[in-house]
Structures are given as structure tokens and as C-alpha cells.
Design a protein around this motif. Structure first.
Motif, PDB file in Angstrom:
ATOM      1  N   PRO A 169       0.834  -1.209   0.000  1.00  0.00           N
ATOM      2  CA  PRO A 169       0.000   0.000   0.000  1.00  0.00           C
ATOM      3  C   PRO A 169       0.870   1.262   0.000  1.00  0.00           C
ATOM      4  N   ALA A 170       0.466   2.250  -0.775  1.00  0.00           N
ATOM      5  CA  ALA A 170       1.219   3.504  -0.793  1.00  0.00           C
ATOM      6  C   ALA A 170       1.080   4.244   0.544  1.00  0.00           C
ATOM      7  N   PHE A 171      -0.081   4.098   1.165  1.00  0.00           N
ATOM      8  CA  PHE A 171      -0.397   4.870   2.377  1.00  0.00           C
ATOM      9  C   PHE A 171      -0.461   3.914   3.557  1.00  0.00           C
ATOM     10  N   ARG A 173       0.107   3.388   8.106  1.00  0.00           N
ATOM     11  CA  ARG A 173       0.447   3.862   9.439  1.00  0.00           C
ATOM     12  C   ARG A 173       1.274   2.793  10.131  1.00  0.00           C
ATOM     13  N   ASP A 475       1.813   8.291   2.903  1.00  0.00           N
ATOM     14  CA  ASP A 475       2.348   8.024   1.558  1.00  0.00           C
ATOM     15  C   ASP A 475       3.554   8.897   1.231  1.00  0.00           C
TER      16      ASP A 475
END
Lengths: 536, 536
Positions: A169-171, A173, A475
Motif C-alpha cells: 500500500p502507498a499509504f 500507518r 504516503d
């Protein structure tokens, strides 16, 4: 061995309640209530971010946009009632800004390409048209292969890679597991210092000279990211190190197409145009500083900082309007509460960070410590940051002891998850208490890690406790860092508000603690890891 | 109820060995060995893809690029020794192509924007400069609000959204769990047919008229994807439905910045330029057809197809050079093996797919079945695909029974994972055997799902067994479909080779099976799901 043992013990200790060390002092929770109220309910962090990004835009050091940002930030600090608001100049070089640019393929078919001029390269003086040649060059050793083949050509200097399959995933946590994995100290490795390589001009400068000799029309490099993203980073801002060949970065997809077509009989040709401006009327850049004066210990200060400058491919939002507006917001919060800290609290917006941490280095060199010259005329004439780490001993200045702690923010828009204690186990133990009120905000990880490439680094090099917060990556690395989409859209308001609350609280706690934060010993010349390796 | 019960039984059956139904015939495994050798060791799929994407580029229907592709594909089929290679024309409208374009913000600061002309909008006739107004319009009901406010303006018609947090990987393959979850039939829902809405011109046409009345300079819409990606899709190719207002799509980040600035005192203004060409010398588009003639049952045929046309934002690589070169490669493989199938094998490269499956509909209408007119002069003058589904009964043509099975590929570069059987449980049972040799290539999922939006759809509407393969999605939906990065780079050679092998094998098996593939009954007017709902 002693260090490793210490660290191992600390890694355990950090997961357990820490025995209160000498310097610890419980945070003032009532004051933090006020900070939480101001920071979450009355935040101005996004308003300031919008001005800095949408209105002012990309802020290349010494460009008109950065000058505007410098003036605006000072005014903002004054609006918030800070004192001693000032622009602190240091020599940088000339500014550069883009007016407009374009790139098109004309042969074998018409196609607009995504491109950006490379920073500090000259404009094309109108549209230039030429065939391309793919001539990969990444060291001066590559020049010989292409000599005599570049005249009248647009030279593509990158070896195209295969492209990406973005399976992550680019984004994202940081999970609890991620955070637990981040606490380990990265033990330093020391090689023999070798100053020989400092005598060589850097590759960009040598490439420019070679392309001029050969009569190339322009050069093109490939974007290091897929997806049509551009960066445009470059060098050549020093008055004695300037470029003469127009340079462009072209999107990876467009570049690879050109490189493939060049291997057929298609004979690809381009039209390039860049209109840029150089700004030489003032070669000094300015750090912006502003204070909340201390009371009983006003000779000492704690400081938070972020760099205000950016690259030009977009608006420098997550790198680093994000950190800048959090610093400004921490100042606003503390001023709005009328705090009267023991120590002075200083806010710094650095300049010239993107070209090598120039602003924070200038601050260190001017106020904290300098280093002895190498005693070699050629080497001592080099820019300060090229030789800094090779020069011994460190010569502390009068203000060396006054800066009690520095906190840096430069990892995008993600919320604060803790802090990197840079191997300073004594400070780590104290900061574990300072961050405790923010456990439920997800910000209580105290890591022994070092972090690099931003403005606390030179403080660490002279033994001043400079730290960088741990932030959720979002990201930042995947698609925003230095890219053409680093704009306001990708800022996260909730995250920035959280960061400002924590920064304000930590600053206030540090400013009021009975004892200054523990320091590492003043660095002296390290022993190389392998004393038997070749070196001088 | 009866259908649901059937499907439930089938869903179980498909996970167990199927009892051989009447039409089944084991695939010729020795022939498939030959196909595997040709397809994996002597593939030309990437060479053809490179020509179609890098060299020819984006292939808008009736553009010069698409004309070139039509000619090239026919030549390629001839090179491979196919027979009856032909361009089969149908009326489409005018072509359109981009020569060059640009977009810049000039106020409050100079900034190059990422933009693309919207397909079939006219050029700007040089650079036009004007202030912007954000006037969101998505239905004709929105026009009243903006009347009198658009004169001399560049009109931003999209309501900006919040942007994305890409928390899922852009690139992915189907897991076993994904595949298991894809086998369920999507039961059709039928509403009362209401032809009233057909009488209205579509929104793009009405918007254009409104903008002309109001004296707008140009209009701008926001890209539907973040990350600087562009699409540029549009309508207005029919000779009686043309646009007069230049239109641009601007990258989401750039658009949102403009929309935010417009809410301040910044008064943003743009410079727009588009140079485009209309191509009206021939308003017919061509499907490209090529055959391997059958022997004992040469009056019947099986067919594989993919659309050769694309949009113009990039080179139409995954949409759908991928499918096109796989179809061509399946033809090459079978010809290189000298197969002499019982039934004719036909290869089809469709045209005008992106504007509404025009090419495959034309084929259906011309060779398979037509539909009765509505008996309303205005409605019957509308384009065929607007009224097709509302017209009953279906009138089979002489060739209706000759097309035994059609296989479509139009989901990007991902490998084949099985096939969607479109609720045809009898064919599903047969195809389960046909796909069995490809279990270890990951391609044995027979789903009852229907799939839409591509060229098997109109065959299904007239009861001809047309199927679309299931493919790994890769980054098709996440970042490539119709975007400015849909270029050769994002094709996966291994996947396309696998797809060509499977397509060739399935075609050969279908062409040689004793019985034609089972069909669904000829569709007749469906009962609405809710017979008590309003309708005519």
C-alpha cells in the motif's frame, strides 16, 4: 561491547515503567490540557499550510517564493506575539525558479511528455528541437564511451530500469509491531576518513562540462519513480559551480518509451522548452527564528524546527510545509496560553535544507560549535558541509551549552508516534516520562534509533541533543517525497493537529524541567570499525 | 426461485469433478503441448505490443493512429498466414487527435499544470487566458445557478472531492480466496423499460450548449484519480453531436488547488492551449477480422476478440493492446502449428469499443441478430447502442447459429485465471473440462458471473455464448485504466504469454468439440423484478 550491553538493558527498560532518573520531571498535565484544547479545537495549522502551499507554492531556497515565505512566516510569528522574530542569514548561492516548461516528442509521432526542468540548469532560450541519443552516464568513467557522439543531440543519461509492481500500500500507518521493531539503536560504522574524494568536483558538475565540450543540446534523466511522477531536484546554486546545459527530468513511462524507440528505426526527436529565472541579487538565505522568552533560566533554550524550503515540482506540502506549520502552530498554542517557561523556547524554520542542511548547519556553526580546518587550502575552501565531518576537533562556541534540546519535524504529514533518541539512553529515559501523557494519542515510542538527512543532524555532530520525531509514514515515501504531487491535498489535518499538540507539550516540558536533558559526550575523532582497512 | 436453486447446485458442482455432459470433449493435450511450446518459447506478444504502443501510440477510433493500427494488424495477420483478413466497416463518426496542449496557472503565481484536452472538444486556436470560476455542474438542473456568471471565464465544472489514502496495494493478483468468492452468479435485476430518458440529449452535449450560450472560454473538469493521473475521455464524435467549447481535464491535485484558491482573494487565472485535429474524411471505423478456416464444420466458427482502439492519454497498453496482442498471438501460435480445426477460428480486433462497444455491436447487428425498431421516429433515429436493449423482439439473422463461442479479453495485462460463464451452467460444465489442462497455470476457475462493459456483451444480449476471461487485476483498476500511464512499461510479458497460450488452446478445443457449446435460450422481454413499480 559496553554500548551493546547498555542498549540491551535499555531496550528492556523502555518497555517497563522507568525508574525516574535525576533529570526527570513530570509534565505539567494542567498545562497540557490547555495545549490539547488549543491544538485540537482552535488549530490554525491547515490555514497556514494552505497559504504556504497553495498561495506561495514550491519554495526553492533564494527563489522569490521562498523570499515570500520567509517574510510571511516572520509576520505570522509576530501575529502570534513571539519575540525576537528575525531572519538569520547565511551564504547559500543563487536562487532559481521555473516560469514555464514543456517537452514533446515530435518523431515518430506527436506526444506531449511529462517533464520538469532540473533545478539550477539554464533555460533553453525558446524551443529546441533535436534527435535523442541514449547515453547512460553515472560516473565520469562513462564519458569516454560517448565522446564524439553527442553533438547536436538531446542526451538521455539514465539507464532505464524495469518499472515497478506496487504490491505494498502507498499509504500506511505504523502498527504496534512496526513501532516495536523500531527501537533498536543503529550502531555507527566508522571508516577511515579519506579526504581525497572531496577534491573531485561532483558528478553533476563534471557531466555539465562534458556535455558542453561535446556540444550537446540538453540532457534528460529519467524520474526515479513510476506513475508519471516528477522531481526535478538538482544542484549548481553556488556562484562558483554553475551549469550551462539545460537539463530535464522526464517521467519514467515517457523516458522508457523514448529509450525503447531509440533501439528501433524510429529515430525519436524531441522539442524541449524551459524558461527559468536565476536570482542573484542576494545570495544569502535566511533561517527564520522566533522566541518565547524564558524566565528563571532564560540563558538556556529549547528549540523546535522544520525546514521551510522545498523543491519546485509541486508545493512542498508534506516536505515540509507540514513540519513548518506544526512548528508555527506549537508557537501559536504556547503563546495563546500565555506560558512563561523557565527556559526560552525558540522556533526555527530552516532554509537550504534540501541542498544539504545548509540552514541548520549555519546555525550550528555560528552559535553552537565549529570544527577545526583541515589545514589544506583547497579542501578548506570547499563548502562547509562537504568537509564538516572530516574536521577535528570540535570547537564548542559560547552558546554550546545553552541549547538544552532540539526537536525536529521533517517526515511528512503523519502523526507523531514517539521520538528517536539517537543512542542517548539517558535522554531516552527522561523523554519516556515526557511522552507518557500521549500514550493514548499513539505517541509514546522512545526509540534509540538515529535518523538522518534532516536538520537535527548537525546538532548531533557537535554533541547537542537534537532529535527527530517518529511519524506515521502515510504516503510520504511511496509517492510524495520531492514529487510533483506534494501538494496540500496530501496533508492530513488530524495528524498535523496531533503533532502540534505534542510538539508544544514536549517543548514546554523541556523548557521547565529542573535539569537540562542529558547529553552525549562531546564527539571526538572515532576509531575506524576496521583498524586494518586501507585509509589515511 | 428455480434459477436460484439451479445456481446453488451448480456452485457446489463446480468445486467437485463434473460429470461429463453431452457436449464435452477432452482437450487434445498433444496439440496443447505444441501451443505451450510456441507460446512460451517463441512468443511475439511483446514485440507486437511494443509496436502498437510505443510506435503507434494511443488509438482513438478514426484517428490517424487507429488507421495505422488497423493497417498494421491486418498485415500482421497476413504475415501469420491467416485467411480472409479484412477490415469490416461500420459507421462511427469523426476521428480526433491531439497535436499538443498545455495548461498553466498565471495568477496568483506561475505554475505548469498537468492537463489533457477532453476528447472531441475543439482546440483553443492558440493560447487563451482567462480567470476561472468554480461552477459545479453535473446535471442540466445545475445550469440555472450559474447563468450569467460564466462569460469570459474558464469554468471548473467538478465539485472537488477529498482525495485518496491509498491503503490497498495498487498491484495485486487474485488469491485462491478471491477466486472462490468470484464464482457466484450475479442475478439480473430488471426494471420497467422507460424510453423517456432516451429522448434527452446527454449531459456533455447540453453542457456544451449552455457554455456556448453563456460565452464561457473553456471548461475544465477534475481527474477522477489522484496522483497526477489524467484520462481525457469524452464524447462528441457523431456528426450530429459535436462540441464547440474547448474542454480540459486537469490533474486532481492541480484542480483542487485552483478550487481552493478560488475561495480566497487570489483570483486564479489560467492559460490554456490545445491544438487538436478532427478527421472526417471517412466516418466509418473498421473491425479487423481474420480466419483460420475450418474443415468438416467450416460453416460454424469460434471467435476470440479484443478491442484495438484506446483513449489518447497514453498508449492504450493494458487497455487494450494487451488483449489485442494476445488475440494476434493466439492466431500466430495456431497458424505456426498448422492446425486444421473442424470449425473456423476467427480473430477479431474491435473498434469504437471505448465509446460504447460500437464495433462488436455492429458485428452482432450485421451477422448475428438485430432487434425490432421501437416504432417511434425520434427514438429509432438514435444511435443503435442507446436503444438496443429496449427493443424487442430479437430477430436472429442467418448466421446466428454459426458462432459457436466467443472469447473476449479486455481486463489488462494480468494472466488468465479462468472464465466468467455468464450464468450458462451448461457451458460452464463443458468449459471446466476445457480449462483443466491449465489448472497448474492458475487458470481453472469457472465462474457463473456475468461481466460487462466490453465486447462480448452484445453477443450475450442476443443469446450467443460470449465470454470474458477472468484475469489477475494487477494495477489495471488502481492506476492504469484509461490513464496517462497506460504504456508498455506496465505490460507483463509472462502474463501475456500465458494468456495467449490459454486463448489458443481454448479456441482449438472449442473449434474441434463434437457438439457446439451449450447456449442460453434466445432472450425475450424480461419481466420486471418488481411488477408493481411505476413504468410504462
Amino acid at each position: 561491547m559496553r554500548l551493546a550491553a547498555l542498549l540491551s538493558a535499555t531496550a528492556i527498560a523502555l518497555t517497563l515503567p522507568l525508574a525516574a532518573p535525576a533529570a526527570a520531571q513530570a509534565p505539567d498535565l494542567q498545562a497540557i490540557n490547555g495545549i490539547i484544547d488549543q491544538g485540537f479545537n482552535h488549530s490554525e495549522v491547515m490555514q497556514n499550510a494552505a497559504w504556504l502551499t497553495d498561495r506561495i507554492g514550491g519554495r526553492m531556497t533564494n527563489s522569490p517564493q521562498m523570499r515570500e515565505a520567509e517574510a510571511w512566516a516572520q509576520q505570522r510569528f509576530r501575529d502570534y506575539g513571539l519575540t525576537n522574530v528575525r531572519a538569520d542569514p547565511f551564504e547559500f548561492g543563487r536562487g532559481w525558479s521555473i516560469v514555464r516548461s514543456s517537452a514533446r516528442m515530435t518523431t515518430p509521432r506527436p506526444l506531449d511528455l511529462r517533464a520538469i526542468p532540473i533545478a539550477w540548469t539554464p533555460g533553453t532560450n525558446g524551443v529546441v528541437s533535436a534527435p535523442i541519443v541514449v547515453a547512460p552516464m553515472s560516473t565520469a568513467g562513462d564519458f569516454a564511451r560517448w565522446r564524439g557522439q553527442l553533438s547536436g543531440k538531446i542526451v538521455l543519461i539514465t539507464t532505464p530500469n524495469e518499472g515497478s509492481e506496487p504490491t505494498e500500500p502507498a499509504f500506511r500507518r505504523l502498527t504496534d509491531e512496526d513501532l516495536a521493531g523500531r527501537t533498536a539503536y543503529n550502531q555507527p560504522t566508522h571508516s577511515h576518513s579519506n579526504t581525497d574524494r572531496l577534491r573531485e568536483a561532483d558528478f553533476a558538475s563534471r557531466l555539465d562540462a562534458f556535455l558542453q565540450e561535446e556540444g550537446a543540446v540538453a540532457f534528460v534523466r529519467m524520474s526515479q519513480r513510476d506513475g508519471g511522477l516528477l522531481h526535478g531536484t538538482g544542484s549548481g546554486y553556488r556562484m562558483d559551480d554553475q551549469r550551462r546545459t539545460p537539463g530535464f527530468e522526464i517521467a519514467a513511462e515517457d523516458y522508457r518509451r523514448l529509450a525503447r524507440l531509440a533501439r528501433t528505426d524510429a529515430a525519436p526527436a524531441l522539442e524541449l522548452m524551459s524558461e527559468v529565472r536565476f536570482h542573484e541579487e542576494d545570495i544569502n538565505a535566511n533561517n527564520i527564528l522566533a522566541d518565547i522568552p524564558g524566565t528563571s533560566r532564560s540563558g538556556e533554550y529549547v528549540m523546535a524546527g522544520a525546514h521551510l524550503d522545498s523543491w519546485a515540482a509541486s508545493d512542498g506540502a508534506v516536505d515540509n510545509a507540514a513540519g513548518s506549520v506544526v512548528v508555527m502552530e506549537a508557537a501559536r498554542i504556547l503563546r495563546s496560553l500565555g506560558v512563561r517557561p523557565k527556559r526560552t523556547i525558540r522556533f526555527a524554520l530552516w532554509n537550504g535544507e534540501e541542498q544539504g542542511l545548509w540552514g541548520s548547519l549555519a546555525y550550528v556553526d555560528k552559535y553552537l560549535a565549529t570544527r577545526a580546518p583541515l589545514g589544506d587550502e583547497q579542501l578548506d575552501a570547499l563548502p562547509n558541509n562537504r568537509t564538516w565531518r572530516a574536521r577535528w576537533p570540535i570547537q564548542p562556541r559560547a552558546g554550546h551549552g545553552d541549547l538544552v534540546a532540539y526537536f525536529n519535524m521533517d517526515n511528512g504529514s503523519g502523526r507523531i508516534r514517539g521520538i528517536n533518541a539517537e543512542g542517548n539512553v539517558a535522554a531516552a529515559a527522561v523523554m519516556a516520562d515526557w511522552f507518557k501523557p500521549f500514550e493514548s494519542l499513539g505517541a509514546s515510542t522512545i526509540s534509540l534509533r538515529t535518523s538522518g538527512s534532516t536538520d537535527h543532524v548537525y546538532m548531533q555532530t557537535v554533541g547537542v541533543p537534537g532529535f527527530q520525531f517518529i511519524q506515521d509514514p502515510l504516503d510520504y515515501g511511496a509517492r510524495l517525497h520531492h514529487t510533483s504531487i506534494d501538494s496540500y491535498d496530501h496533508l492530513r489535518a488530524d495528524d498535523l493537529r496531533q503533532a502540534a499538540v505534542i510538539m508544544a507539550a514536549i517543548l514546554l516540558t523541556a523548557a521547565n524541567s529542573d535539569e537540562p536533558l542529558p547529553r552525549m559526550p562531546l564527539p571526538t575523532r572515532p576509531n575506524p570499525t576496521d583498524p586494518f582497512a586501507a585509509g589515511n
